[in-house]
Scaffold this motif. Structure first.
Motif, PDB file in Angstrom:
ATOM      1  N   VAL A   4       0.862  -1.178   0.000  1.00  0.00           N
ATOM      2  CA  VAL A   4       0.000   0.000   0.000  1.00  0.00           C
ATOM      3  C   VAL A   4       0.900   1.230   0.000  1.00  0.00           C
ATOM      4  CG1 VAL A   4      -1.781   1.310   1.214  1.00  0.00           C
ATOM      5  CG2 VAL A   4      -1.845  -1.199   1.238  1.00  0.00           C
ATOM      6  N   THR A   5       0.903   1.979  -1.111  1.00  0.00           N
ATOM      7  CA  THR A   5       1.660   3.225  -1.148  1.00  0.00           C
ATOM      8  C   THR A   5       0.805   4.319  -0.512  1.00  0.00           C
ATOM      9  OG1 THR A   5       0.868   3.972  -3.312  1.00  0.00           O
ATOM     10  CG2 THR A   5       2.798   2.508  -3.290  1.00  0.00           C
ATOM     11  N   GLY A   6       1.468   5.294   0.078  1.00  0.00           N
ATOM     12  CA  GLY A   6       0.716   6.336   0.785  1.00  0.00           C
ATOM     13  C   GLY A   6       0.157   5.818   2.094  1.00  0.00           C
ATOM     14  N   SER A   7       0.831   4.837   2.677  1.00  0.00           N
ATOM     15  CA  SER A   7       0.314   4.151   3.866  1.00  0.00           C
ATOM     16  C   SER A   7       0.263   5.021   5.119  1.00  0.00           C
ATOM     17  CB  SER A   7       1.144   2.900   4.149  1.00  0.00           C
ATOM     18  OG  SER A   7       2.504   3.233   4.317  1.00  0.00           O
ATOM     19  N   ALA A   8       0.964   6.145   5.127  1.00  0.00           N
ATOM     20  CA  ALA A   8       0.921   7.044   6.280  1.00  0.00           C
ATOM     21  C   ALA A   8      -0.112   8.154   6.095  1.00  0.00           C
ATOM     22  CB  ALA A   8       2.299   7.659   6.540  1.00  0.00           C
ATOM     23  N   GLY A   9      -0.777   8.174   4.951  1.00  0.00           N
ATOM     24  CA  GLY A   9      -1.781   9.199   4.668  1.00  0.00           C
ATOM     25  C   GLY A   9      -3.132   8.877   5.277  1.00  0.00           C
ATOM     26  N   ARG A  10      -4.047   9.787   5.116  1.00  0.00           N
ATOM     27  CA  ARG A  10      -5.391   9.663   5.690  1.00  0.00           C
ATOM     28  C   ARG A  10      -6.088   8.386   5.236  1.00  0.00           C
ATOM     29  NH1 ARG A  10      -8.924  14.443   3.897  1.00  0.00           N
ATOM     30  NH2 ARG A  10      -8.409  13.448   1.951  1.00  0.00           N
ATOM     31  N   VAL A  11      -6.147   8.164   3.954  1.00  0.00           N
ATOM     32  CA  VAL A  11      -6.828   6.976   3.416  1.00  0.00           C
ATOM     33  C   VAL A  11      -5.944   5.740   3.595  1.00  0.00           C
ATOM     34  CG1 VAL A  11      -7.817   5.942   1.339  1.00  0.00           C
ATOM     35  CG2 VAL A  11      -8.174   8.367   1.800  1.00  0.00           C
ATOM     36  N   GLY A  12      -4.649   5.891   3.344  1.00  0.00           N
ATOM     37  CA  GLY A  12      -3.732   4.760   3.447  1.00  0.00           C
ATOM     38  C   GLY A  12      -3.726   4.112   4.813  1.00  0.00           C
ATOM     39  N   ARG A  13      -3.718   4.909   5.854  1.00  0.00           N
ATOM     40  CA  ARG A  13      -3.725   4.355   7.219  1.00  0.00           C
ATOM     41  C   ARG A  13      -4.982   3.534   7.466  1.00  0.00           C
ATOM     42  NH1 ARG A  13      -0.347   6.981  11.121  1.00  0.00           N
ATOM     43  NH2 ARG A  13      -1.941   6.692  12.694  1.00  0.00           N
ATOM     44  N   ALA A  14      -6.108   4.031   7.008  1.00  0.00           N
ATOM     45  CA  ALA A  14      -7.372   3.305   7.209  1.00  0.00           C
ATOM     46  C   ALA A  14      -7.394   2.005   6.405  1.00  0.00           C
ATOM     47  CB  ALA A  14      -8.552   4.201   6.811  1.00  0.00           C
ATOM     48  N   ARG A  24      -4.736  -9.909   6.356  1.00  0.00           N
ATOM     49  CA  ARG A  24      -3.894  -9.804   5.156  1.00  0.00           C
ATOM     50  C   ARG A  24      -2.491  -9.343   5.535  1.00  0.00           C
ATOM     51  NH1 ARG A  24      -6.916  -9.908   0.081  1.00  0.00           N
ATOM     52  NH2 ARG A  24      -9.049 -10.258   0.752  1.00  0.00           N
ATOM     53  N   ALA A  25      -1.518  -9.851   4.811  1.00  0.00           N
ATOM     54  CA  ALA A  25      -0.142  -9.388   4.968  1.00  0.00           C
ATOM     55  C   ALA A  25       0.003  -8.099   4.171  1.00  0.00           C
ATOM     56  CB  ALA A  25       0.828 -10.445   4.457  1.00  0.00           C
ATOM     57  N   VAL A  26       0.413  -7.033   4.843  1.00  0.00           N
ATOM     58  CA  VAL A  26       0.485  -5.717   4.219  1.00  0.00           C
ATOM     59  C   VAL A  26       1.853  -5.100   4.489  1.00  0.00           C
ATOM     60  CG1 VAL A  26      -0.495  -3.390   4.165  1.00  0.00           C
ATOM     61  CG2 VAL A  26      -1.987  -5.350   4.557  1.00  0.00           C
ATOM     62  N   ARG A  27       2.388  -4.468   3.456  1.00  0.00           N
ATOM     63  CA  ARG A  27       3.607  -3.677   3.592  1.00  0.00           C
ATOM     64  C   ARG A  27       3.256  -2.250   3.200  1.00  0.00           C
ATOM     65  NH1 ARG A  27       7.582  -6.096  -0.002  1.00  0.00           N
ATOM     66  NH2 ARG A  27       7.920  -7.529   1.723  1.00  0.00           N
ATOM     67  N   GLY A  28       3.533  -1.314   4.068  1.00  0.00           N
ATOM     68  CA  GLY A  28       3.296   0.087   3.771  1.00  0.00           C
ATOM     69  C   GLY A  28       4.487   0.709   3.079  1.00  0.00           C
ATOM     70  N   PHE A  29       4.232   1.743   2.285  1.00  0.00           N
ATOM     71  CA  PHE A  29       5.296   2.498   1.615  1.00  0.00           C
ATOM     72  C   PHE A  29       4.913   3.964   1.645  1.00  0.00           C
ATOM     73  CE2 PHE A  29       7.335   4.436  -2.081  1.00  0.00           C
ATOM     74  CZ  PHE A  29       8.640   3.989  -1.950  1.00  0.00           C
ATOM     75  N   ASP A  30       5.768   4.785   2.242  1.00  0.00           N
ATOM     76  CA  ASP A  30       5.481   6.211   2.338  1.00  0.00           C
ATOM     77  C   ASP A  30       6.769   6.962   2.635  1.00  0.00           C
ATOM     78  OD1 ASP A  30       4.198   8.799   2.935  1.00  0.00           O
ATOM     79  OD2 ASP A  30       2.381   7.628   3.219  1.00  0.00           O
ATOM     80  N   LEU A  31       6.709   8.279   2.530  1.00  0.00           N
ATOM     81  CA  LEU A  31       7.857   9.122   2.853  1.00  0.00           C
ATOM     82  C   LEU A  31       8.183   9.101   4.337  1.00  0.00           C
ATOM     83  CD1 LEU A  31       7.195  12.315   0.705  1.00  0.00           C
ATOM     84  CD2 LEU A  31       9.032  10.642   0.405  1.00  0.00           C
ATOM     85  N   ARG A  32       7.203   8.786   5.145  1.00  0.00           N
ATOM     86  CA  ARG A  32       7.398   8.748   6.592  1.00  0.00           C
ATOM     87  C   ARG A  32       6.692   7.512   7.161  1.00  0.00           C
ATOM     88  NH1 ARG A  32       3.144  11.976   5.443  1.00  0.00           N
ATOM     89  NH2 ARG A  32       1.351  11.899   6.803  1.00  0.00           N
ATOM     90  N   PRO A  33       7.178   7.012   8.285  1.00  0.00           N
ATOM     91  CA  PRO A  33       6.497   5.860   8.885  1.00  0.00           C
ATOM     92  C   PRO A  33       5.109   6.252   9.377  1.00  0.00           C
ATOM     93  CG  PRO A  33       8.506   6.454  10.110  1.00  0.00           C
ATOM     94  CD  PRO A  33       8.354   7.440   9.007  1.00  0.00           C
ATOM     95  N   SER A  34       4.200   5.314   9.308  1.00  0.00           N
ATOM     96  CA  SER A  34       2.830   5.591   9.751  1.00  0.00           C
ATOM     97  C   SER A  34       2.707   5.549  11.264  1.00  0.00           C
ATOM     98  CB  SER A  34       1.854   4.591   9.121  1.00  0.00           C
ATOM     99  OG  SER A  34       2.073   3.298   9.663  1.00  0.00           O
ATOM    100  N   GLY A  35       3.609   4.824  11.920  1.00  0.00           N
ATOM    101  CA  GLY A  35       3.525   4.698  13.373  1.00  0.00           C
ATOM    102  C   GLY A  35       2.496   3.694  13.833  1.00  0.00           C
ATOM    103  N   THR A  36       1.944   2.924  12.908  1.00  0.00           N
ATOM    104  CA  THR A  36       0.893   1.971  13.263  1.00  0.00           C
ATOM    105  C   THR A  36       1.431   0.564  13.469  1.00  0.00           C
ATOM    106  OG1 THR A  36       0.417   1.538  10.931  1.00  0.00           O
ATOM    107  CG2 THR A  36      -0.864   3.275  12.010  1.00  0.00           C
ATOM    108  N   GLY A  37       2.733   0.371  13.299  1.00  0.00           N
ATOM    109  CA  GLY A  37       3.314  -0.957  13.430  1.00  0.00           C
ATOM    110  C   GLY A  37       3.191  -1.719  12.119  1.00  0.00           C
ATOM    111  N   GLY A  38       3.717  -2.902  12.101  1.00  0.00           N
ATOM    112  CA  GLY A  38       3.676  -3.693  10.877  1.00  0.00           C
ATOM    113  C   GLY A  38       4.822  -3.338   9.952  1.00  0.00           C
ATOM    114  N   GLU A  39       4.886  -4.045   8.854  1.00  0.00           N
ATOM    115  CA  GLU A  39       5.984  -3.873   7.919  1.00  0.00           C
ATOM    116  C   GLU A  39       5.809  -2.598   7.102  1.00  0.00           C
ATOM    117  OE1 GLU A  39       8.199  -6.339   4.367  1.00  0.00           O
ATOM    118  OE2 GLU A  39       6.719  -7.371   5.594  1.00  0.00           O
ATOM    119  N   GLU A  40       6.875  -1.805   7.034  1.00  0.00           N
ATOM    120  CA  GLU A  40       6.841  -0.563   6.269  1.00  0.00           C
ATOM    121  C   GLU A  40       8.188  -0.324   5.598  1.00  0.00           C
ATOM    122  OE1 GLU A  40       3.976   2.613   8.242  1.00  0.00           O
ATOM    123  OE2 GLU A  40       5.670   2.171   9.534  1.00  0.00           O
TER     124      GLU A  40
END
Length: 123
Positions: A4-14, A24-40
């Motif tokens: 999920v790109t934009g994982s630290a954004g408003r929609v991405g986090r949700a 589901r196994a999810v990997r976040g991708f963003d300019l900054r960490p989301s702080g929600t835990g999990g793989e990023e």
């Protein structure tokens, strides 16, 4: 694994939270960490190497990442990130054999400054 790109954004986090809640196994991708835990992976859509690392082992991509600005001076950066960055992500996904790629954008759909009415609905 879903990227999920934009994982630290408003929609991405949700979206990341909802996918993880479904197991589901999810990997976040963003300019900054989301702080929600999990793989990023922290990186930019302008960085081919970061994208290659983020896409490794992924079977699907949900592309929500973008650079948003209303400033006329940001026009070139918006093109570099939103158009060329999306192309780089598509290239990386194709090279990795990713079979599902979903692109979504809410920046122009949902008003952020002064909506005409509240709550904002799909209409």
């Amino acid at each position: 694994m879903i990227l999920v790109t934009g994982s630290a954004g408003r929609v991405g986090r949700a979206v990341v939270a909802a996918l993880r809640a479904e197991g589901r196994a999810v990997r976040g991708f963003d300019l900054r960490p989301s702080g929600t835990g999990g793989e990023e992976v922290v990186g930019s859509l302008e960085d081919t190497e970061a994208l290659a690392g983020a896409i490794e082992g992924v079977t699907g991509v949900l592309h929500l990442g973008a650079f948003m600005s209303w400033a006329p001076g940001d026009r070139d950066r918006m093109f570099a990130v939103n158009v060329e960055g999306t192309r780089r992500l598509l290239d990386a996904a194709a090279a990795a054999g990713v079979r599902r790629f979903v692109f979504a954008s809410s920046g122009e759909v949902y008003p952020e400054n002064r909506p005409e009415f509240l709550p904002v609905t799909e209409e």
